[in-house]
Design a protein around this motif. Structure first.
Motif, mmCIF file in Angstrom:
data_model
loop_
_atom_site.group_PDB
_atom_site.id
_atom_site.type_symbol
_atom_site.label_atom_id
_atom_site.label_comp_id
_atom_site.label_asym_id
_atom_site.label_seq_id
_atom_site.Cartn_x
_atom_site.Cartn_y
_atom_site.Cartn_z
ATOM 1 N N MET A 6 0.812 -1.212 0.000
ATOM 2 C CA MET A 6 0.000 0.000 0.000
ATOM 3 C C MET A 6 0.849 1.267 0.000
ATOM 4 S SD MET A 6 -3.084 -0.582 -0.516
ATOM 5 C CE MET A 6 -3.751 1.031 -0.137
ATOM 6 N N ASP A 7 2.079 1.181 0.502
ATOM 7 C CA ASP A 7 2.954 2.353 0.408
ATOM 8 C C ASP A 7 3.214 2.694 -1.057
ATOM 9 O OD1 ASP A 7 3.145 2.647 3.140
ATOM 10 O OD2 ASP A 7 4.981 1.464 3.305
ATOM 11 N N GLY A 64 -0.880 2.861 -2.730
ATOM 12 C CA GLY A 64 -1.792 3.800 -2.084
ATOM 13 C C GLY A 64 -1.898 5.152 -2.748
ATOM 14 N N LEU A 121 -4.112 4.991 -5.717
ATOM 15 C CA LEU A 121 -5.502 4.807 -5.327
ATOM 16 C C LEU A 121 -6.125 6.133 -4.884
ATOM 17 C CD1 LEU A 121 -7.410 2.427 -5.324
ATOM 18 C CD2 LEU A 121 -6.802 1.994 -2.925
ATOM 19 N N LEU A 122 -5.340 6.970 -4.239
ATOM 20 C CA LEU A 122 -5.844 8.296 -3.852
ATOM 21 C C LEU A 122 -6.160 9.139 -5.080
ATOM 22 C CD1 LEU A 122 -3.505 9.151 -0.827
ATOM 23 C CD2 LEU A 122 -5.946 8.594 -0.739
ATOM 24 N N TYR A 181 -7.224 -6.553 -3.204
ATOM 25 C CA TYR A 181 -5.997 -5.882 -3.644
ATOM 26 C C TYR A 181 -5.154 -6.941 -4.336
ATOM 27 C CZ TYR A 181 -6.945 -1.800 -0.696
ATOM 28 O OH TYR A 181 -7.486 -0.680 -0.139
#
Length: 813
Positions: A291-292, A295, A298-299, A316
């Motif tokens: 996710m780092d 992420g 995705l934002l 995911y």
């Protein structure tokens, strides 16, 4: 499970969608084919692909292939006992900045000229077609109604099922252990379930292809990267049958499927994977989520699709896909093997490409060559230095992101640089060189001025180096300039049969006096142009052959593959000779001051070569030009290049000779109408169509390769012809594939373009075709040409003759 046959005409290694498509198309041709898969069909990359089926690609033939994929998938999906979940809901592409708008607008022009439906739509129309989209960032949008989506596993199984129905063998759970060879020919594929003798093999093993290639001495440089996507929970607020959404400025694509959204990412900096090898038991596996890394993308998606803020993420996903160093896949025959073909490295576009790939590969395999120009993806472009793990790891991190980056003109890779530097690299860097990379070589593209950083500022307009290159071109046209051409590939060909050998391969008479330089072409049996090159006769049994660095292996192995019945040897001397090019009306006077040899017109005529002592160094000097001026190319022993350069580039208080780079070279050759193989001439053109029919000699003692076909086609220049163009709007630049119109109808496309700095014109060249209303001669006489740039047509002048010095007076003085 099918039994392992003892023999098969063709063995395909790899059971992804590309391998299955090739099997389908070979079986359709009644060719005996066996596909072997180490685990299960689709288990590597195909199974987790997003299943996007887009049609617009970077070139005409790649677009045609993608269009064929759509047609094939539609046909298979409509069969009663097959289902691939193929939906044609179209796609929307969004531009959020001016650079992207230019890129997409130019792509739309190109696509329409190739028969694609491409609609430019308003932002409101985009919102209507995709109600979930927040358009606050959008500047422009395009809709491609025939784009679609498909289930990757299902379409692969459809292809496999149909291939088996037509007689193909498909054997799963059968790892290839070894590949036996005799000389350069593969004779047997050794598998866990038995040996298969064969006539030809195809390596289509995805991210395992590099390892499989090593089994038979084949270099396939690619590397896996992690590819991320997320799938939302079901929501009744997600409209059914939404088009595919592509927003490359946000690095995302979005696919609706059964009331859920799949959000995929092509981030700028990717994560390479598999540096220590791919696990032996890898099958339908995924990689840990990060996710780092994912992420931030995705934002960006949540900002464009506000519904994502209210939806949960069901899945995911992170899976590996293979990428090549130049972001283009590998197709075709390995040039140094008799019967090894490759189809791999699809850079995340394998699903949309596979249908067309299967068709062209089946033709390539059955004919031993492609009849359409696929140089962009031809595996012959692979060079030895690229098969390096660290190089591939670093470059792949950039390759993935380039899929959704703006494809700027003159873009230079940022990773895996400085692999090959000439002996004067540091000298040029000290003089402000801005380097580009070609075939691994660092080459001076342009020279920065005082207090100017030698760095690109990219745009589709006139970039930050335009004034610099104008000055370089002005020096070459009015005085003298110095280019370094060391990166060009150089070979010595020698032996008792040298004249007979070259007369067979080349269209020109090669039994010329010692010292003569011959500009010529090499053709294939269909009269397509395989090379556009020069040979220099050094002595009775020795020629030097010079070609572009990106064609190094292709041209070398073309010569080698035809040499078996001749007493000749071919030696690569690229790194034994550097090359400095002195060009301009004052080039002779400049050189005469620093050498002790007579280089007057009487002593060294145009198109001839001689030995030259320069500062105590024995060199070869060729009076030849690629810029259209009096000039000389000096071939210097590699270890003496720095010494000779410093002798020529003397500052001593006065202004030194003007250094010039490859952008200037490109501009000057464009003004002169000189060809660039792979752009302006290739296997789909013959010398007469390309305007170099003067090279052809039909009256040699023995016919040359392709002569029979060329004699049949010698009148095709009446129907198709290379033409030089000058655009009426000098603020716009042509690059490639801009549609050419005559009297309102498309008659061709631009093959290459560059600003002509000396002529102060936006220039291009391209091929036009006669139609029922107008002949080529009519078109040239009537001058009703327009060229479409970014969806707007502009008047253009078209000329068979070059725009600069068509009488060649400046070259011959």
């Amino acid at each position: 499970m099918a039994s392992v046959p003892s023999h098969s005409e063709v063995v395909i290694i790899g059971g992804g969608i590309a391998g299955c498509s090739i099997a389908y198309h070979l079986a359709e041709k009644n060719i005996q084919v066996t596909l072997v898969e180490r685990k299960s069909l689709t288990c590597g990359t195909t199974w987790h692909a997003a299943g996007l089926v887009g049609q617009l690609r970077a070139t005409k033939n790649l677009t045609k292939m993608a269009k064929y994929s759509t047609e094939l998938y539609r046909k298979l999906n409509e069969k009663e006992d097959l289902s691939a979940g193929f939906l044609i809901n179209g796609s929307i592409s969004i531009a959020e900045n001016e650079g992207r708008l230019q890129e997409m607008s130019r792509g739309a022009s190109m696509g329409r000229s190739f028969g694609l439906e491409v609609e430019k739509i308003s932002i409101d129309q985009a919102k209507d077609k995709y109600p979930l989209l927040d358009t606050k960032h959008a500047k422009a949008a395009w809709f491609l109604p025939q784009d679609g989506q498909i289930n990757p596993v299902d379409i692969t199984m459809c292809l496999a099922k149909e291939a088996k129905r037509m007689g193909a063998n498909i054997i799963e759970k059968n790892r290839v252990i070894a590949i036996d060879q005799v000389g350069d020919k593969v004779t047997k594929v050794v598998t866990e379930l038995g040996d298969i003798t064969c006539d030809k093999i195809v390596i289509s093993a995805g991210m395992w292809s590099r390892e499989v290639g090593k089994m038979c001495g084949v270099s396939i440089p690619l590397h896996a990267c992690e590819h991320f996507y997320a799938v939302t929970e079901y929501s009744k607020d997600i409209p059914k049958n939404l088009p595919i959404l592509r927003n490359p400025d946000a690095h995302i694509y979005v696919k609706e499927d059964a009331g859920k959204l799949l959000i995929g990412a092509f981030e700028k900096k990717a994560k390479p994977w598999g540096m220590d090898g791919i696990p032996e038991d890898f099958e339908f596996d995924s990689l840990p989520n990060d996710m780092d890394h994912f992420g931030p993308i995705l934002l960006e998606a949540m900002d464009r699709l506000p519904i994502l803020n209210d939806l949960g993420i069901k899945t995911y996903f992170n899976g590996p896909e293979s990428f090549t160093p130049d972001d283009r896949y590998y197709l075709g025959k390995i040039p140094y093997k008799d019967n090894v073909f490759v189809s791999t490295g699809f850079n995340s576009i394998g699903i949309q490409s596979a249908g067309g790939v299967g068709k062209v590969m089946a033709e390539w395999i059955s004919n031993d060559r492609s009849k359409i120009d696929l140089w962009d993806v031809d595996v012959s472009r692979v060079l030895d230095f690229q098969d390096d793990t660290e190089y591939l790891r670093e470059r792949s991190s950039e390759s993935l992101g380039l899929l959704y980056a703006v494809h700027w003109p003159f873009y230079q890779f940022e990773t895996s640089r400085n692999k090959i530097q000439s002996p004067i690299y540091n000298h040029l860097r000290e003089e402000g060189a801005c380097f580009g990379e070609a075939a691994g070589w660092e080459r001076a593209n342009w020279f920065a001025g005082h207090n100017q950083n030698p760095e690109y500022e990219y745009s589709y307009g006139k970039q930050n180096w335009f004034e610099n290159v104008k000055q370089e071109c002005d020096a070459v046209r009015n005085d003298v300039g110095l280019f370094e051409l060391t990166s060009f590939s150089k070979f010595i060909i020698q032996g008792k049969d040298i004249v007979k050998f070259l007369n067979y391969l080349c269209v020109s008479e090669m039994n010329v006096p010692v010292g003569k330089i011959v500009y010529t072409q090499m053709l294939n049996a269909d009269a397509g142009t395989e090379a556009d090159i020069t040979f220099t006769r050094l002595n009775e049994e020795q020629f030097m052959f010079v070609t572009g660095p990106t064609s190094h292996n292709k041209d070398y192995y073309w010569l080698l593959s035809h040499s078996k019945n001749y007493d000749i040897q071919i030696k690569d001397v690229t790194k034994e000779y550097g090359c400095l090019s002195i060009m301009g009306p004052n080039s002779r006077d400049f050189l005469q001051r620093v050498c002790n040899e007579d280089i007057s017109n009487e002593s060294l005529k145009f198109g001839f070569s001689k030995m030259l002592n320069l500062n105590g160094v024995e060199c070869i000097i060729n009076r030849i030009t690629y810029v259209g001026e009096l000039g000389f190319e000096i071939y210097i022993p590699y270890n003496k290049l720095s010494e000779v350069f410093q002798k020529l580039y003397v500052k001593n208080g006065s202004a030194p000779i003007k250094l010039a780079g490859y952008h200037a070279l490109n501009s000057l050759r464009m003004e002169k109408g000189y060809l660039h193989w792979g752009h302006d001439i290739g296997i789909e053109e013959n010398p007469f169509e390309a305007g170099v029919g003067f090279c052809v000699n039909f009256k040699k003692e023995s016919p040359f390769l392709g002569q029979a076909a060329l004699e049949e086609k010698k009148d095709t220049a009446m129907k198709k012809r290379k033409v030089n163009f000058a655009l009426s709007n000098n603020d716009l630049l042509m690059y490639h594939n801009e549609p050419i119109f005559f009297d309102g109808k498309i008659v061709g496309e631009i093959t290459s373009g560059m600003y002509g700095f000396y002529l102060d014109k936006s220039l291009g060249m391209g091929y036009i075709s006669a139609n029922d209303s107008y002949s080529i001669e009519d078109m040239i006489n009537l001058q009703k040409f327009e060229i479409e740039v970014a969806e707007t047509k502009y008047k253009a002048d078209g000329s068979i003759k070059c725009f600069y010095d068509p009488g060649r007076e400046k070259i011959l003085r």
